[in-house]
Motif scaffolding. Structure first.
Motif, PDB file in Angstrom:
ATOM      1  N   PRO A  61      -9.223  -5.470  11.071  1.00 16.79           N
ATOM      2  CA  PRO A  61      -8.775  -5.150  12.338  1.00 16.79           C
ATOM      3  C   PRO A  61      -8.822  -3.639  12.461  1.00 16.79           C
ATOM      4  O   PRO A  61      -8.789  -2.819  11.666  1.00 16.79           O
ATOM      5  CB  PRO A  61      -7.361  -5.809  12.210  1.00 16.79           C
ATOM      6  CG  PRO A  61      -7.178  -5.979  10.785  1.00 16.79           C
ATOM      7  CD  PRO A  61      -8.477  -6.338  10.226  1.00 16.79           C
ATOM      8  N   THR A  62      -9.053  -3.115  13.675  1.00 15.59           N
ATOM      9  CA  THR A  62      -8.908  -1.863  14.096  1.00 15.59           C
ATOM     10  C   THR A  62      -7.292  -1.324  13.773  1.00 15.59           C
ATOM     11  O   THR A  62      -7.328  -0.095  13.418  1.00 15.59           O
ATOM     12  CB  THR A  62      -9.409  -1.862  15.460  1.00 15.59           C
ATOM     13  OG1 THR A  62     -10.412  -2.153  15.665  1.00 15.59           O
ATOM     14  CG2 THR A  62      -9.302   0.145  15.812  1.00 15.59           C
ATOM     15  N   SER A  63      -6.456  -2.055  14.238  1.00  9.23           N
ATOM     16  CA  SER A  63      -4.808  -1.703  13.895  1.00  9.23           C
ATOM     17  C   SER A  63      -4.260  -3.001  13.846  1.00  9.23           C
ATOM     18  O   SER A  63      -4.675  -4.091  14.270  1.00  9.23           O
ATOM     19  CB  SER A  63      -4.538  -0.700  14.920  1.00  9.23           C
ATOM     20  OG  SER A  63      -4.556  -1.145  16.029  1.00  9.23           O
ATOM     21  N   GLY A  64      -2.936  -2.817  13.288  1.00  6.95           N
ATOM     22  CA  GLY A  64      -2.095  -4.033  13.075  1.00  6.95           C
ATOM     23  C   GLY A  64      -2.474  -4.613  11.859  1.00  6.95           C
ATOM     24  O   GLY A  64      -3.219  -4.106  10.847  1.00  6.95           O
ATOM     25  N   ALA A  65      -1.784  -5.588  11.234  1.00  4.56           N
ATOM     26  CA  ALA A  65      -2.047  -6.479   9.992  1.00  4.56           C
ATOM     27  C   ALA A  65      -1.930  -7.881  10.182  1.00  4.56           C
ATOM     28  O   ALA A  65      -1.266  -8.448  11.301  1.00  4.56           O
ATOM     29  CB  ALA A  65      -0.892  -5.991   9.240  1.00  4.56           C
ATOM     30  N   VAL A  66      -2.461  -8.570   8.913  1.00  5.62           N
ATOM     31  CA  VAL A  66      -2.389  -9.886   8.861  1.00  5.62           C
ATOM     32  C   VAL A  66      -1.492  -9.965   7.607  1.00  5.62           C
ATOM     33  O   VAL A  66      -1.786  -9.634   6.501  1.00  5.62           O
ATOM     34  CB  VAL A  66      -3.657 -10.546   8.445  1.00  5.62           C
ATOM     35  CG1 VAL A  66      -3.363 -12.033   8.377  1.00  5.62           C
ATOM     36  CG2 VAL A  66      -4.692 -10.421   9.789  1.00  5.62           C
ATOM     37  N   LEU A  67      -0.354 -10.793   7.896  1.00  6.62           N
ATOM     38  CA  LEU A  67       0.436 -11.035   6.760  1.00  6.62           C
ATOM     39  C   LEU A  67       0.708 -12.290   6.156  1.00  6.62           C
ATOM     40  O   LEU A  67       0.904 -13.281   6.928  1.00  6.62           O
ATOM     41  CB  LEU A  67       2.167 -10.551   7.370  1.00  6.62           C
ATOM     42  CG  LEU A  67       2.171  -9.082   7.763  1.00  6.62           C
ATOM     43  CD1 LEU A  67       3.577  -8.891   8.570  1.00  6.62           C
ATOM     44  CD2 LEU A  67       1.878  -8.032   7.142  1.00  6.62           C
ATOM     45  N   LEU A  68       0.661 -12.557   5.019  1.00  5.22           N
ATOM     46  CA  LEU A  68       0.730 -13.580   4.226  1.00  5.22           C
ATOM     47  C   LEU A  68       2.035 -13.730   3.469  1.00  5.22           C
ATOM     48  O   LEU A  68       2.104 -12.982   2.305  1.00  5.22           O
ATOM     49  CB  LEU A  68      -0.474 -14.220   3.397  1.00  5.22           C
ATOM     50  CG  LEU A  68      -1.682 -13.838   3.790  1.00  5.22           C
ATOM     51  CD1 LEU A  68      -3.061 -14.000   2.902  1.00  5.22           C
ATOM     52  CD2 LEU A  68      -2.143 -14.562   5.226  1.00  5.22           C
ATOM     53  N   GLY A  69       3.242 -14.536   3.992  1.00  2.00           N
ATOM     54  CA  GLY A  69       4.377 -14.572   3.152  1.00  2.00           C
ATOM     55  C   GLY A  69       4.927 -13.210   3.082  1.00  2.00           C
ATOM     56  O   GLY A  69       5.645 -12.838   2.298  1.00  2.00           O
ATOM     57  N   GLY A  70       4.835 -12.467   4.167  1.00  4.85           N
ATOM     58  CA  GLY A  70       5.250 -11.132   4.294  1.00  4.85           C
ATOM     59  C   GLY A  70       4.465  -9.971   3.802  1.00  4.85           C
ATOM     60  O   GLY A  70       4.437  -8.783   3.660  1.00  4.85           O
ATOM     61  N   GLU A  71       3.313 -10.526   2.973  1.00  4.25           N
ATOM     62  CA  GLU A  71       2.389  -9.448   2.113  1.00  4.25           C
ATOM     63  C   GLU A  71       1.193  -9.248   2.876  1.00  4.25           C
ATOM     64  O   GLU A  71       0.471 -10.058   3.568  1.00  4.25           O
ATOM     65  CB  GLU A  71       2.135 -10.215   0.787  1.00  4.25           C
ATOM     66  CG  GLU A  71       1.667  -8.912  -0.052  1.00  4.25           C
ATOM     67  CD  GLU A  71       1.380  -9.639  -1.479  1.00  4.25           C
ATOM     68  OE1 GLU A  71       0.742  -8.713  -2.439  1.00  4.25           O
ATOM     69  OE2 GLU A  71       1.752 -10.872  -1.867  1.00  4.25           O
ATOM     70  N   ASP A  72       0.774  -8.020   3.033  1.00  2.93           N
ATOM     71  CA  ASP A  72      -0.290  -7.418   3.840  1.00  2.93           C
ATOM     72  C   ASP A  72      -1.580  -8.028   3.158  1.00  2.93           C
ATOM     73  O   ASP A  72      -1.996  -7.777   2.031  1.00  2.93           O
ATOM     74  CB  ASP A  72      -0.263  -5.964   3.907  1.00  2.93           C
ATOM     75  CG  ASP A  72      -1.455  -5.450   5.048  1.00  2.93           C
ATOM     76  OD1 ASP A  72      -2.420  -6.275   5.217  1.00  2.93           O
ATOM     77  OD2 ASP A  72      -1.078  -4.413   5.433  1.00  2.93           O
TER      78      ASP A  72
END
Length: 260
Positions: free
Chosen positions: A54-65
């Motif tokens: 992603p250009t910005s933002g995040a994908v979080l798995l169980g709160g972890e990036d």
């Protein structure tokens, strides 16, 4: 394990394909992404299974990036079945299914007895045992879809990401696949074009329009005549399914609309 898309933006050539998309997929639930062609659904999914950054933002798995996880660890948590499902080499079906164990092994070690049983159970669930010795390049599109989903299940992920999983499937296998998604107990993010299938299988639905989240919520809250007309440009009547109670959309052809 929950999945969160946190302000996800994907831009290319100065154009936002996905713009500040925020969506929660609670642990154990099935969440669908729907929207017109080109609305950013597949682009968002590619960020979850790391085909895109992603250009910005995040994908979080169980709160972890997700960006902070090693590829191997990420592959143990997230399994994906993509829309094209391209396979270049003519492996047998059982060999393709066994590839799902790669994130859990090292080198060329043989499968353990447990892993062989895991592959056999996945092939049974997807009705492909009879194809075990066939080369995957010689299968129909629907057969190949089921093989690739079996491979994803063998990966034993916590999160399952599916891009148009019912593509190429006949009605029987569509129903069986969607029933399986409900039974798995995994966190599932799935892109579907068929709004009635989305209403039947999803706990929640996110509607994308031009890369932005237009609406999200339960199927009854999202799949309203107003939203469908505004996003998809078609008129519908929404009625409850006589057995499940889930919303069902009845589409109106232009010739069926009353003249003013």
């Amino acid at each position: 394990m929950d999945l969160v898309l946190d302000g996800l933006t994907v831009a290319t050539d100065g154009r936002n394909l996905v713009h500040e998309l925020s969506l929660e997929v609670p642990s154990g639930q099935v969440v669908g992404l729907v929207g017109p062609n080109g609305s950013g659904k597949s682009t968002a999914l590619r960020c979850v299974y790391r085909a895109l950054r992603p250009t910005s933002g995040a994908v979080l798995l169980g709160g972890e990036d997700l960006a902070g996880l090693s590829p191997r660890h990420g592959a143990r948590l997230v399994a994906a079945m993509t829309q094209d499902g391209a396979v270049d080499l003519d492996f047998t079906v059982e060999e393709v299914v066994a590839l799902g164990r790669i994130p859990h092994g090292r080198g060329n070690r043989p499968l353990t007895g447990r892993e062989r049983e895991l592959c056999e159970r996945a092939m049974e669930r997807l009705d492909i045992v009879h194809l075990a010795g066939r080369g995957i390049l010689h299968l129909s599109g629907g057969e190949r879809q089921r093989v690739l989903l079996a491979r994803a299940l063998v990966q034993e992920p916590r999160i399952l990401v599916l891009d148009e999983p019912t593509n190429h499937l006949d009605v029987r296998h569509q129903v069986e696949l969607l029933s399986l998604l409900r039974e798995l107990g995994l966190t599932v993010l799935v892109v579907l074009h068929d709004l009635n299938l989305a209403a039947a299988v999803c706990d929640r639905i996110g509607v994308l329009s031009r890369g932005r989240l237009a609406k999200s919520g339960t199927p009854w809250n999202v799949l309203t005549p107003e939203t469908v007309a505004g996003v998809f440009g078609v008129e519908v009547t929404v009625v409850p399914h006589p057995l499940s109670g889930s919303p069902q959309l009845l589409y109106s052809l232009p010739s069926e609309r009353p003249t003013p």
